[in-house]
Design a protein around this motif. Structure first.
Motif, short mmCIF file in Angstrom:
data_model
loop_
_atom_site.label_atom_id
_atom_site.label_comp_id
_atom_site.label_asym_id
_atom_site.label_seq_id
_atom_site.Cartn_x
_atom_site.Cartn_y
_atom_site.Cartn_z
N ASP A 1 -14.40 -4.04 14.17
CA ASP A 1 -14.39 -4.94 13.71
C ASP A 1 -12.26 -4.63 12.64
O ASP A 1 -12.45 -5.55 11.42
N ILE A 2 -11.57 -3.86 12.97
CA ILE A 2 -10.09 -4.27 12.36
C ILE A 2 -9.66 -5.01 12.88
O ILE A 2 -10.08 -6.03 13.79
N ASP A 3 -9.05 -6.32 11.48
CA ASP A 3 -8.50 -7.65 12.18
C ASP A 3 -7.27 -7.40 10.67
O ASP A 3 -6.69 -6.41 9.54
N ALA A 4 -6.07 -8.51 11.23
CA ALA A 4 -5.38 -8.79 10.59
C ALA A 4 -5.10 -8.53 8.85
O ALA A 4 -6.55 -9.42 8.54
N GLY A 5 -4.97 -8.08 7.54
CA GLY A 5 -4.78 -8.43 6.22
C GLY A 5 -5.93 -7.17 5.69
O GLY A 5 -6.34 -7.31 4.48
N GLN A 6 -6.63 -6.84 6.65
CA GLN A 6 -7.28 -5.21 5.68
C GLN A 6 -6.01 -4.74 5.54
O GLN A 6 -4.85 -4.28 5.69
N ILE A 7 -6.63 -3.35 4.61
CA ILE A 7 -6.18 -2.29 3.97
C ILE A 7 -5.79 -0.80 5.00
O ILE A 7 -7.35 -0.35 5.21
N PHE A 8 -5.28 -0.41 5.20
CA PHE A 8 -4.86 0.77 6.02
C PHE A 8 -4.39 2.28 4.89
O PHE A 8 -3.49 2.03 4.77
N ALA A 9 -4.74 2.87 4.28
CA ALA A 9 -4.94 4.28 3.54
C ALA A 9 -5.34 4.90 3.75
O ALA A 9 -6.46 5.99 4.25
N ILE A 10 -4.09 6.02 3.53
CA ILE A 10 -4.03 7.51 3.93
C ILE A 10 -4.14 8.49 2.22
O ILE A 10 -3.40 8.46 1.14
N ASN A 11 -5.09 9.15 2.19
CA ASN A 11 -5.47 10.37 0.88
C ASN A 11 -4.05 11.34 0.52
O ASN A 11 -3.76 11.55 1.11
N ALA A 12 -4.12 11.22 -1.03
CA ALA A 12 -2.57 12.23 -0.93
C ALA A 12 -3.69 13.73 -0.53
O ALA A 12 -4.53 14.07 -1.08
N THR A 13 -2.90 14.22 -0.56
CA THR A 13 -3.73 16.07 0.39
C THR A 13 -2.40 16.60 0.34
O THR A 13 -0.97 16.63 0.34
N GLY A 14 -2.73 17.94 -0.34
CA GLY A 14 -1.30 18.51 -1.10
C GLY A 14 -0.29 18.42 -1.44
O GLY A 14 -0.22 17.53 -2.71
N SER A 15 0.63 18.07 -0.94
CA SER A 15 2.40 18.01 -1.18
C SER A 15 2.34 16.98 -0.81
O SER A 15 3.46 16.21 -1.00
N TYR A 16 1.07 16.02 0.04
CA TYR A 16 1.46 15.44 0.55
C TYR A 16 1.03 13.69 -0.08
O TYR A 16 -0.37 14.15 -0.26
N THR A 17 1.80 12.91 -0.69
CA THR A 17 1.37 11.56 -1.22
C THR A 17 0.67 10.23 -1.10
O THR A 17 0.01 9.97 -1.52
N GLY A 18 0.37 11.26 0.10
CA GLY A 18 -0.11 9.62 0.71
C GLY A 18 0.87 8.21 1.06
O GLY A 18 1.94 8.47 1.36
N HIS A 19 -0.29 7.34 2.01
CA HIS A 19 0.43 6.04 2.14
C HIS A 19 -0.56 4.83 2.37
O HIS A 19 -1.60 5.56 3.01
N ALA A 20 -0.29 4.17 2.67
CA ALA A 20 -0.80 3.21 2.56
C ALA A 20 0.22 1.42 3.03
O ALA A 20 1.57 1.34 3.18
N ALA A 21 -0.45 0.74 4.02
CA ALA A 21 -0.42 -0.12 4.37
C ALA A 21 -0.82 -1.86 4.87
O ALA A 21 -2.30 -1.19 4.48
N VAL A 22 -0.37 -2.62 5.14
CA VAL A 22 -1.54 -3.69 5.27
C VAL A 22 -1.34 -3.87 7.25
O VAL A 22 -0.46 -4.10 7.53
N ILE A 23 -1.86 -4.57 7.54
CA ILE A 23 -2.86 -4.67 8.88
C ILE A 23 -1.95 -5.75 8.72
O ILE A 23 -2.98 -6.79 8.39
N THR A 24 -1.34 -6.10 10.39
CA THR A 24 -0.93 -7.51 10.38
C THR A 24 -1.73 -8.31 11.51
O THR A 24 -0.92 -9.31 12.27
N GLY A 25 -2.12 -7.50 12.27
CA GLY A 25 -2.68 -7.86 13.90
C GLY A 25 -4.39 -7.16 14.50
O GLY A 25 -4.13 -6.07 13.60
#
Length: 229
Positions: free
Chosen positions: A100-124
Motif C-alpha cells: 500500500d506504500i505510494d508516492a506522497g505518503q509521509i514516513f515519520a520516526i518518533n523521538a526516542t531518548g536523545s534522538y529527535t526523530g525524522h520525517a520524509a515524503v515518500i516519492t515513489g
C-alpha cells in the motif's frame, strides 16, 4: 463555524475525492510528492525532518495559515508530531502493508531518548532489493527488503551507491542540512507484507542501523483531510 465554510468550494471538491480506503486521493498524493521534489530542485531552506514535510504538504495544499492551523493545530509539525498524527489517525490513514506504500505518503520516526526523530515524503513505490532482485546485507530470513525513494532534509547521509544515491553528495562531498532525494530501506514479512522495520540507508551493512518498532517507532501515513472540511 461550519467546517466547509472555512475552506470554500475548492476544499469541497477535494473532500469529494476521498473514498474510505487507503490510497484515498491519488491527486493529492501526487501533489505532495511533486511539492517535495520541487523543494529539492529549488534548494529551499526548510529546516530538517518535520519542517521539510510541513513545507511540502503546505505547498501541495496551497492553504492559508488559518486553514492549516484549523486542520493541523500547529504551524509547523516536528518529526515526532507527524508520527503522532499518523499513529493516532489524525488527518491520516496509516499504511502498514508494503503493497500500500505510494508516492506522497509521509514516513515519520518518533523521538526516542536523545534522538529527535525524522520525517520524509515518500516519492515513489518501494523497489524490491531482496535476492535475487538484489542483495544488501543485513539480510533477515523470512523478510523481504525494499529501497524506498524519499525526499527530505537531513544532516545525515542516507548512504550512497550508483543505484540508490543521496542527491546531496556531489563530487564526493555530502552537503548536510539541505533538501535532497535519497532512499530508506524497509523490511516486510515475505508472506503477509506487514512492514516490520526500517534502515536509514540501503547501503549500510550494520545490523545496528536497522530499527523495529520497539527500538525506534515509525509510521507511514497517507493524508486524509476530510475531517477538516
Amino acid at each position: 463555524m461550519n467546517k466547509l465554510g472555512l475552506f470554500g468550494a475548492a476544499a469541497v471538491a477535494t473532500a469529494l475525492c476521498f473514498p474510505s480506503d487507503a490510497n484515498a486521493d491519488p491527486v493529492l498524493n501526487a501533489s505532495i510528492a511533486t511539492a517535495a521534489n520541487a523543494l529539492v530542485t529549488s534548494a529551499t531552506n526548510t529546516g530538517n525532518g518535520g519542517s521539510f514535510v510541513t513545507k511540502a504538504v503546505k505547498n501541495a495544499l496551497a492553504w492559508t495559515n488559518s486553514q492549516w492551523l484549523y486542520c493541523f493545530e500547529l504551524s509547523t509539525l516536528s518529526a515526532a508530531q507527524w508520527y503522532e498524527d499518523i499513529d493516532a489517525g489524525h488527518n491520516f490513514v496509516e499504511i502498514t502493508n508494503i503493497a500500500d506504500i505510494d508516492a506522497g505518503q509521509i514516513f515519520a520516526i518518533n523521538a526516542t531518548g536523545s534522538y529527535t526523530g525524522h520525517a520524509a515524503v515518500i516519492t515513489g513505490e518501494p523497489i524490491d532489493i531482496t535476492p535475487p532482485a538484489g542483495y544488501y546485507t543485513p539480510y533477515r530470513t523470512g523478510q523481504k527488503q525494499w529501497a524506498l525513494p524519499i525526499a527530505d532534509s537531513t544532516g545525515s547521509e542516507h548512504g550512497q551507491n550508483a543505484s540508490y544515491p543521496d542527491s546531496r553528495r556531489v563530487g564526493g562531498v555530502f552537503t548536510a542540512n539541505i533538501p535532497g532525494t535519497a532512499f530508506l530501506r524497509i523490511y516486510s514479512d515475505e508472506v503477509t507484507g506487514e512492514i516490520l522495520s526500517y534502515g536509514w540507508s540501503v547501503t549500510s551493512t550494520n545490523e545496528a542501523n536497522v530499527y523495529d518498532q520497539s527500538e525506534r517507532p515509525f509510521a507511514i501515513g497517507e493524508l486524509d483531510i476530510s475531517a477538516c472540511l
